[in-house]
Write an enzyme that holds these catalytic residues in place. Structure first.
Site, mmCIF file in Angstrom:
data_model
loop_
_atom_site.group_PDB
_atom_site.id
_atom_site.type_symbol
_atom_site.label_atom_id
_atom_site.label_comp_id
_atom_site.label_asym_id
_atom_site.label_seq_id
_atom_site.Cartn_x
_atom_site.Cartn_y
_atom_site.Cartn_z
ATOM 1 N N ASP A 19 6.473 4.134 11.788
ATOM 2 C CA ASP A 19 5.648 3.029 11.300
ATOM 3 C C ASP A 19 5.269 2.151 12.498
ATOM 4 O OD1 ASP A 19 7.894 1.460 11.908
ATOM 5 O OD2 ASP A 19 8.486 1.224 9.817
ATOM 6 N N ALA A 20 4.635 1.031 12.250
ATOM 7 C CA ALA A 20 4.164 0.165 13.336
ATOM 8 C C ALA A 20 5.301 -0.394 14.184
ATOM 9 C CB ALA A 20 3.327 -0.975 12.762
#
Length: 139
Positions: A19-20
């Site tokens: 994810d980010a």
């Protein structure tokens, strides 16, 4: 470092797996587990294409129980473990884990169902194959 289970498949965490925040997205673990089971089957002489062509057989995941214990992160080197816990007439249960060194990040129990390759309908595992898989239980 190897997994605590009988068979271990190495992988690395890439940007596309995270994810980010650089943490492995939970659904990506399913791909890691699938690839390790596929490589376990291949190492036993039961590659998926061989099963499809020679036995009209595919295995499909029917159920999973997953315990996420610790996060894997970008660039981690992981080991994905596989052990055949039980093989029945038309299904099999695998124990799996994901480790970073000696640290267990995830444990999973995966039940797969035997299906005919042409119609994806449940079917028994052919007896010679069933015998071969039963001999691998716990290993």
């Amino acid at each position: 470092m190897n997994s605590g289970l009988a068979f271990s498949w190495p992988t690395r965490v890439y940007w596309e797996d995270t994810d980010a925040g650089g943490v492995v997205y939970h659904a990506q673990y399913l791909a890691f587990l699938e690839r390790a089971r596929t490589e376990w089957m291949r190492a036993q002489g039961y590659g998926q294409e061989l099963l499809r062509l020679n036995h009209d057989l595919v295995f499909a995941v029917r159920a999973m129980q997953i315990d996420f214990l610790r996060p894997a992160r970008l660039d981690d080197a992981l080991q994905v473990g596989v052990s055949l816990r039980e093989c029945r007439r038309a299904s099999a249960v695998f124990a799996q884990d994901v480790r970073r060194g000696d640290e267990v990040l995830l444990t999973a129990t995966v039940r797969v169902a035997a299906l005919d390759a042409a119609g994806f309908r449940p079917r028994p595992i052919p007896q010679p194959l069933l015998d071969g898989l039963k001999a691998l239980e716990g290993r």
